[in-house]
Design an enzyme around this catalytic site. Structure first.
Site, PDB file in Angstrom:
ATOM      1  N   ASP A  99      -5.136  -3.299   5.683  1.00 62.27           N
ATOM      2  CA  ASP A  99      -4.937  -2.605   6.566  1.00 62.27           C
ATOM      3  C   ASP A  99      -6.492  -2.725   6.697  1.00 62.27           C
ATOM      4  O   ASP A  99      -7.506  -3.278   7.627  1.00 62.27           O
ATOM      5  CB  ASP A  99      -4.212  -1.400   7.051  1.00 62.27           C
ATOM      6  N   ASP A 122       0.797  -0.995  -0.051  1.00 58.55           N
ATOM      7  CA  ASP A 122      -0.234  -0.162   0.420  1.00 58.55           C
ATOM      8  C   ASP A 122       1.030   1.472  -0.424  1.00 58.55           C
ATOM      9  O   ASP A 122       1.892   1.107   0.147  1.00 58.55           O
ATOM     10  CB  ASP A 122      -1.105  -0.195   1.105  1.00 58.55           C
ATOM     11  N   ASP A 159      -9.315  -6.019   3.411  1.00 64.10           N
ATOM     12  CA  ASP A 159      -8.253  -7.035   2.482  1.00 64.10           C
ATOM     13  C   ASP A 159      -7.682  -8.208   2.982  1.00 64.10           C
ATOM     14  O   ASP A 159      -6.590  -9.096   2.772  1.00 64.10           O
ATOM     15  CB  ASP A 159      -6.937  -5.880   3.342  1.00 64.10           C
TER      16      ASP A 159
END
Length: 890
Positions: free
Chosen positions: A613, A326, A617
């Site tokens: 997070d 990310d 996910d």
């Protein structure tokens, strides 16, 4: 029966105010009364029970039988020595198991759920074990409910309670409900949230009514065992290897016993020798040593901000060749700051200066952003999403009074954010009694549901020109690596349904915020590249924003390496599999896209690490070879699905964890090769000597003593080596690679044979220096003792010294330093001192049937003992020079 009481009755009975929560003093007082909020773990084995379990092995049973046999043969000293060796070995095993267990317990505590609690009028995140009845707990999507709660607020709140009810479909919660029937089933108590259930949607606030074993899940805690530790695949493979080697060793020992019988040797003595050789040659401590090395290694990793939740992840880390990361918080600082605000009154650039006369439209947009937020910000103490915290800070920058704004408004209802809509909406009652909906989200999403626009204090119909102006402003912000967020509002009624909130909105404005890259990320990306690891950036940002940041971080070189989620949707599964290796950046992606990316990468043979997070996910974290959850911003669901948790949400920590994982694996490999080399050396010398008709070079007690010295502390010390600083210059290890790859198996075999042969030489010299040959008949007992003492000393010294050379398979000792591993040096010194003690103390010398060596004998023991290490170092020097020469040619 808390579900039968109203909210006011519950709060009154627990003596707590919902706005302030408990005071710290009161919370401490209640904790001393109710105890920590945790389920009672299953009763641990005592040290004595662990000690007894160390004796529960068939080889130990055989040794006990040998004790009885030697006792009846009148060899009382041998019996005592064997018992002492058994007890010391068991003691070492207890130490290893306790150390490994404590390390794993510490890691489990570090990865335990956290709770968002209101105490002393402030909201903070604490360990869920610290909760007490009366605590005010805030719930949001992705959190595990930390205790039994009586809800006092709920907004579209849904929880999944399958652990209690067996119903996997999330159930809706309503704080206002009250139940008259005291027998209402758990699954129907919609005004309560229960410990261990998961918030799947919405938001809520609850007061803790029960903790620990008094919770509903606590009542059935005897059915739950969260601490059952299973063996890792690595430990299972080593256990199988140990069994295979054990069978081979037992076969050789049986052959030696049968051979001795045909040669007419003393069968009682040879039985004892054969059993001792079996014990010495089987690496029974292998699994225990690996457990210690793993646990100590992952504990060290936790100190460097990487908590390993699943031990197999350590094995996989060394093979990772793709890191999907990310952007926000991992590659960047996760400290968002709004630098630009765009409305119909123009662009307000906060990077330059904040004007005294702030446009009303900008203030209105900031107010809307603040009201449509779940974050908190009090001085430097903040909780919630960094984006929302930045919006609160924007209000302070524009001189809005957030405290009054909070007191003068009341949130009535909300529609939570989700990745499909890319919006969040709230229904708010303002001070004047009017109701308004405020919506924030992606500009592309708000453009679809906005029919009007706020312009110079008036609301008018939105035009194509307005939409183009906003799109142009968003594009300009994106080109400067700013993340954009739009906001809208509309007047509404008290009973506006959540499904009606995001219709016919009035577009207010657009903000651009930046999250600067972490300073340590660029070097980490380069380090990963040198280690054969490709970094892929995944973000919800626009394509231009994503590319600007990726280019700055040297992840992508040109825009063709960037693809968006909608563009991915046009690919078939096979097309994505063919093209996935050519992309470095994935922009505007949803959690579903993450799963597709992982599967496509894995289909190409990559070993993939994926960060995440959010609640959504979890599938991609499960799909990846190594799922990495964010410890700061990550939800409990993401942490529960991950193999590793980053306590600092930093990309460089992933790279450090891979480096540590590689070193841990290499350290385990060193221990394995060392044990196999030593054990093979013992088998070779015994087998060859008896095969040619010589007397046994080592008696049973000497074999057991050697096993005690070399199979414990040196092996563990090798496993605790500092590691190779150049390990990240190597390519990722193949997932199918075993311990014997790249010549390690040949090294173990050659090393073992060499140690066995020089021990044979020492044994022969022990006869020769006194004028005899091992093949002679009627040899005096003292001559045999002298030869055995030389073999005994050389075998121990060669094994201990050889361990130094195994610290690095390629680098010579002079490059890595003799004292680089103080544990190993200590183990070697201790081993030699114990050998000298056995030889110099008359009682021990007689017990082990040894002979005091003369000056030549000592020189022979030292010189021959150093030969295997010297040969290994010469090989490494020649190998290193040859490699440098071939590299220079290239």
């Amino acid at each position: 029966m808390w579900f039968t009481k109203s909210i006011d009755e519950t709060l009154k009975e627990l003596s707590v105010g919902p706005a302030t929560g408990l005071s710290s003093e009161e919370a401490a007082s209640r904790k001393s009364k109710y105890g920590p909020n945790r389920l009672e773990a299953k009763k641990k084995k005592s040290v004595f029970q662990i000690f007894i379990s160390q004796l529960n092995d068939w080889l130990i049973y055989v040794l006990f039988a040998a004790v009885i046999i030697t006792f009846f043969m009148g060899e009382y000293i041998d019996s005592v020595i064997i018992i002492l060796v058994i007890l010391i070995n068991a003691g070492i095993g207890v130490f290893q198991e306790v150390k490994a267990g404590k390390a794993i317990e510490a890691l489990m505590q570090m990865s335990s759920p956290r709770a968002l609690v209101r105490r002393d009028s402030h909201t903070a995140e604490i360990d869920s074990a610290e909760l007490v009845p009366g605590d005010i707990v805030i719930l949001d999507a992705g959190r595990v409910v930390p205790a039994d709660l009586r809800l006092i607020e709920s907004a579209n709140l849904q929880t999944e309670e399958s652990a209690l009810t067996g119903e996997s479909v999330p159930g809706s919660k309503e704080a206002a409900d009250i139940y008259d029937d005291p027998n209402t089933p758990i699954g129907d108590r919609d005004n309560q949230a229960f410990m261990s259930s998961i918030v799947t949607y919405g938001r809520g606030v609850g007061v803790v009514v029960e903790t620990g074993m008094r919770t509903e899940v606590g009542k059935i805690a005897h059915l739950i065992d969260n601490e059952e530790l299973t063996k890792t695949p690595l430990e299972k493979k080593l256990s199988e290897l140990g069994k295979m080697l054990g069978k081979m060793a037992v076969g050789i020992c049986a052959f030696i016993f049968v051979l001795s019988w045909f040669q007419g040797r003393d069968l009682g003595e040879m039985f004892l020798t054969s059993v001792s050789l079996a014990v010495a040659s089987i690496p029974e401590g292998l699994a225990a040593i690996v457990a210690v090395v793993l646990s100590v290694g992952v504990t060290a990793m936790s100190k460097n901000n990487a908590i390993i939740r699943q031990l197999p992840a350590v094995e996989t880390l060394g093979s990772v060749n793709v890191i999907c990361s990310d952007k926000t918080g991992t590659l960047t600082m996760n400290k968002m700051s709004v630098t630009q605000v765009y409305t119909t009154q123009g662009l307000l650039d906060l990077d330059e200066h904040v004007p005294n006369d702030i446009p009303n439209a900008a203030k209105f947009a900031a107010k809307a952003m603040i009201l449509c937020s779940d974050a908190t910000l009090h001085n430097d103490d903040a909780t919630g999403d960094p984006t929302e915290i930045a919006l609160l800070a924007l209000g302070d920058t524009l001189r809005l009074d957030r405290k009054n704004l909070e007191n003068d408004t009341n949130r009535i209802n909300e529609k939570s954010f989700d990745s499909d809509r890319k919006m969040m909406s709230v229904l708010v009652k303002e001070e004047d009694g009017d109701y308004k909906v405020f919506t924030k989200g992606a500009l592309a999403s708000l453009k679809k549901v906005s029919t009007r626009i706020f312009d110079n204090g008036e609301v008018r119909e939105i035009t194509e020109a307005d939409l183009k102006n906003f799109s142009h402003a968003a594009r300009q912000m994106s080109d400067h690596a700013l993340r954009t967020l739009a906001v809208a509002y509309k007047p509404a009624a008290r009973d506006t349904h959540p499904d009606e909130m995001e219709q016919d909105l009035v577009l207010l404005g657009l903000v651009g915020m930046i999250d600067p890259a972490r300073d340590e990320v660029k070097p980490s990306i380069k380090l990963a590249k040198d280690a054969g690891i490709k970094t892929i950036m995944i973000t919800g940002d626009h394509k231009n924003t994503a590319f600007a940041i990726a280019k700055d971080l040297h992840i992508a070189d040109h825009v063709d390496q960037v693809i968006t989620g909608p563009e991915m949707d046009s690919f078939s599964e096979d097309e994505l599999k063919q093209k996935v290796n050519s992309y470095r950046v994935y922009a505007r992606v949803s959690p579903e896209h993450k799963v597709k990316i992982v599967r496509a990468l894995k289909a190409n043979g990559n070993i993939v690490s994926m960060t995440g997070d959010g609640v959504n996910d979890a599938p991609s974290l499960n799909a990846a070879d190594i799922g990495v959850a964010m410890g700061i911003t990550g939800t409990d669901v993401a942490k529960g699905a991950a193999d590793m948790i980053l306590t600092d949400d930093d990309f460089s920590t992933i790279v450090k964890a891979i480096e540590q994982g590689r070193n841990i694996y290499n350290n385990i490999k060193k221990s394995v090769i060392f044990l196999l080399t030593c054990n093979l050396g013992e088998v070779v010398v015994m087998f060859l000597a008896l095969l040619v008709g010589w007397q046994s070079p080592l008696i049973a007690t000497q074999l057991l003593w050697i096993n005690l010295l070399t199979d414990s502390l040196p092996a563990i010390a090798l496993g605790m080596d500092n590691g190779d600083p150049d390990v990240m210059k190597e390519k990722p290890r193949s997932i199918n690679e075993n311990f014997f790859s790249h010549g390690a198996g040949i090294q173990a075999v050659v090393g073992g044979i060499f140690i066995g042969l020089i021990t044979m030489l020492a044994y022969w010299y022990g006869y020769y220096e006194l004028g005899y040959s091992p093949a002679d008949g009627n040899i005096p007992e003292e001559v045999v003792k002298n030869a055995r003492t030389l073999a005994f000393m050389v075998l121990v010294c060669s094994q201990l010294f050889f361990s130094l050379g195994l610290r690095n398979r390629k680098k010579p000792l002079y490059k890595i330093g003799i004292f680089g591993n103080r544990y190993l040096v200590g183990a070697i010194v201790l081993g030699i001192l114990m050998q000298i003690l056995v030889l110099f103390v008359p009682v021990l010398r007689e017990a082990f049937k040894l002979h005091m060596l003369d000056q030549k004998g000592w020189m022979m023991a030292v010189v021959l003992g150093l030969l295997p290490l010297t040969a290994l170092e010469i090989y490494k020097i020649v190998f290193a020079n040859r490699k440098q020469h071939s590299t220079a040619k290239i």
